[in-house]
Every structure is written in structure tokens, then in C-alpha cells.
Motif scaffolding. Sequence first.
Motif, PDB file in Angstrom:
ATOM      1  N   ALA A   1      -4.330 -15.386   2.093  1.00 36.08           N
ATOM      2  CA  ALA A   1      -3.802 -14.479   1.074  1.00 36.08           C
ATOM      3  C   ALA A   1      -2.289 -14.620   0.947  1.00 36.08           C
ATOM      4  N   LEU A   2      -1.829 -14.619  -0.300  1.00 38.52           N
ATOM      5  CA  LEU A   2      -0.396 -14.649  -0.596  1.00 38.52           C
ATOM      6  C   LEU A   2      -0.050 -13.406  -1.407  1.00 38.52           C
ATOM      7  N   PHE A   3       0.950 -12.650  -0.935  1.00 39.14           N
ATOM      8  CA  PHE A   3       1.432 -11.515  -1.706  1.00 39.14           C
ATOM      9  C   PHE A   3       2.490 -11.995  -2.687  1.00 39.14           C
ATOM     10  N   LEU A   4       2.315 -11.615  -3.952  1.00 37.99           N
ATOM     11  CA  LEU A   4       3.251 -11.950  -5.020  1.00 37.99           C
ATOM     12  C   LEU A   4       3.776 -10.625  -5.549  1.00 37.99           C
ATOM     13  N   THR A   5       4.977 -10.238  -5.148  1.00 34.81           N
ATOM     14  CA  THR A   5       5.400  -8.863  -5.364  1.00 34.81           C
ATOM     15  C   THR A   5       6.911  -8.746  -5.530  1.00 34.81           C
ATOM     16  N   ALA A   6       7.327  -7.651  -6.144  1.00 32.16           N
ATOM     17  CA  ALA A   6       8.753  -7.363  -6.292  1.00 32.16           C
ATOM     18  C   ALA A   6       9.308  -6.661  -5.061  1.00 32.16           C
ATOM     19  N   ARG A   7       8.455  -6.281  -4.143  1.00 31.91           N
ATOM     20  CA  ARG A   7       8.904  -5.576  -2.935  1.00 31.91           C
ATOM     21  C   ARG A   7       9.518  -6.589  -1.979  1.00 31.91           C
ATOM     22  N   ASP A   8      10.857  -6.657  -1.995  1.00 35.03           N
ATOM     23  CA  ASP A   8      11.555  -7.761  -1.328  1.00 35.03           C
ATOM     24  C   ASP A   8      12.242  -7.380  -0.027  1.00 35.03           C
ATOM     25  N   ALA A   9      12.104  -6.149   0.445  1.00 32.11           N
ATOM     26  CA  ALA A   9      12.742  -5.761   1.699  1.00 32.11           C
ATOM     27  C   ALA A   9      12.101  -6.498   2.869  1.00 32.11           C
ATOM     28  N   VAL A  10      12.921  -6.763   3.887  1.00 34.28           N
ATOM     29  CA  VAL A  10      12.399  -7.436   5.073  1.00 34.28           C
ATOM     30  C   VAL A  10      11.247  -6.631   5.677  1.00 34.28           C
ATOM     31  N   ALA A  11      11.381  -5.305   5.673  1.00 31.10           N
ATOM     32  CA  ALA A  11      10.326  -4.454   6.229  1.00 31.10           C
ATOM     33  C   ALA A  11       9.011  -4.628   5.464  1.00 31.10           C
ATOM     34  N   ASP A  12       9.113  -4.812   4.132  1.00 32.16           N
ATOM     35  CA  ASP A  12       7.905  -5.032   3.334  1.00 32.16           C
ATOM     36  C   ASP A  12       7.230  -6.340   3.718  1.00 32.16           C
ATOM     37  N   ARG A  13       8.040  -7.366   3.920  1.00 33.65           N
ATOM     38  CA  ARG A  13       7.471  -8.666   4.287  1.00 33.65           C
ATOM     39  C   ARG A  13       6.791  -8.601   5.654  1.00 33.65           C
ATOM     40  N   ILE A  14       7.472  -7.965   6.595  1.00 31.90           N
ATOM     41  CA  ILE A  14       6.898  -7.838   7.936  1.00 31.90           C
ATOM     42  C   ILE A  14       5.585  -7.061   7.875  1.00 31.90           C
ATOM     43  N   GLU A  15       5.579  -5.977   7.084  1.00 33.99           N
ATOM     44  CA  GLU A  15       4.367  -5.181   6.924  1.00 33.99           C
ATOM     45  C   GLU A  15       3.237  -6.011   6.309  1.00 33.99           C
ATOM     46  N   GLY A  16       3.597  -6.852   5.338  1.00 33.53           N
ATOM     47  CA  GLY A  16       2.602  -7.700   4.697  1.00 33.53           C
ATOM     48  C   GLY A  16       1.972  -8.682   5.662  1.00 33.53           C
ATOM     49  N   PHE A  17       2.807  -9.368   6.440  1.00 37.06           N
ATOM     50  CA  PHE A  17       2.272 -10.323   7.406  1.00 37.06           C
ATOM     51  C   PHE A  17       1.439  -9.621   8.477  1.00 37.06           C
ATOM     52  N   ALA A  18       1.903  -8.451   8.916  1.00 36.11           N
ATOM     53  CA  ALA A  18       1.168  -7.699   9.927  1.00 36.11           C
ATOM     54  C   ALA A  18      -0.183  -7.227   9.390  1.00 36.11           C
ATOM     55  N   GLY A  19      -0.253  -7.018   8.062  1.00 35.31           N
ATOM     56  CA  GLY A  19      -1.485  -6.547   7.451  1.00 35.31           C
ATOM     57  C   GLY A  19      -2.480  -7.635   7.115  1.00 35.31           C
ATOM     58  N   GLY A  20      -2.128  -8.893   7.391  1.00 36.19           N
ATOM     59  CA  GLY A  20      -3.092  -9.968   7.182  1.00 36.19           C
ATOM     60  C   GLY A  20      -2.699 -11.020   6.173  1.00 36.19           C
TER      61      GLY A  20
END
Length: 225
Positions: A75-94
Motif C-alpha cells: 500500500a502507498l499513501f498518496l496524501t497532502a498530510r506531509d508532517a513527519v508524524a503523519d508519515r510515521i503513523e502511516g508506516f506504523a499502520g501498515g
Amino acid sequence: MRVLLLEDQSDLRDAVAGRLRAHGHAVDEAGDLAEAESFVQSYAYGALVLDRTLPDGDALAALQRWRQRGIATPALFLTARDAVADRIEGFAGGADDYLVKPFSMDELVARIGAIGRRGGMIVPSTIRIADLEVDLGRREARRAGIALPLRPKEFALLQLLAERAGQAVPRQDILAACWGEEQQPASNAEEVLIATLRRKLGDPPLLRTVRGSGYRLDAPDAARA
């Protein structure tokens, strides 16, 4: 590769889907989480491309549910949410990758190809059937060392048949792999595509019609069986 694209902005969704199809991928398009859930329950995908903020929730929660159900599709997230915390949350979520809007369409296509190769069933990078070579990495095919001039849908069809060499591939699988669920091809589109690929493959024939079952790609001797 069959790709699920989840994006609520219709213009962007159309643009991304069009570019992926131009590169030979079949694309199913979803505008919200409910529609995406229906697709995931019904089909197997080579890659998921997910916007995070949708009208009916956050795709991260959906991805976490899918992972818990054993769905390991990259899965690849394609999003405007660009904060480092968002990215970390995304990777942690799968998530397997994360691309922030605005983005380069060429980079998106390359990243989808990369995560698709990493995930799911491992297949050889080159499939050989008699004197036919199908290079999945380069998306090229050669017969007796001569390159075949294949369009994206023709290569997608050849890849599907080559990965199931010796098996009859039904019409519905061909339609799904080459057009996806969103496109409605003409009633004879699959027959035209088969005829074109058969002509480009040349002689002796490798591609045969299996009456009542679909189409099979095999070595010449096996094809006569």
C-alpha cells in the motif's frame, strides 16, 4: 498489475488512473472508504494507492483493518498530510510507501511498480516459454531474440497468460487484468486483443483458444495437445 486507487478528488483520480492504465495496469477506482472496502473484499490486488482523508474517514484505519484480516497487498499513501508524524503513523499502520501531494506522476508510477514487485507472490523477473521471453521488470517481450512491439494492454495480457502458462485463463480474468472494473470495454474487446497478441507472437503458434474455458499460452507442442 491490478491496482486499487482510493481518491475522493475525481479530477486527480481520473488523472492517476489514466496514467497507470497507460503503463499497462488495470485500475479499480474508489471515491470513499465504503467503495474501497467492497473492492478489497471482492478482488486481489497487486498494489493499493490510498488517499488518507476521505469523506467517510481515514484510510489508515481501513488499512489497519485489512492488515488484521491478513491482506498483505503493498500500500502507498498518496496524501497532502506531509508532517513527519503523519508519515510515521502511516508506516506504523501498515503502509509500504508514502508520497505527499503535490507529486510527480512519473515518480508515483515508479513507486507503485516498486512496491508491487516487493509484495505478494514472488514471480521470476523473466518468464520463458519455448523461444518467447517475457521480461516483467522491463515490460518487454522477445521471441527468438526479436523484440515484440506490444502496447500496454497487449503486454498486460501476455503477462497474465505467461504467469499462468499451461492453464486456461478465463475471459473474466482477462477483462479484469486489462481493463479493471471501472472501464466497460466493447463486447468483443477481449477477442480483438487476443487476435492482435496472437498475430504479434507469430509462428509457430503459442496462444490457443480453449473452448468453453478461455485462452492458454504454451509451448507449440503443448498447444497442439
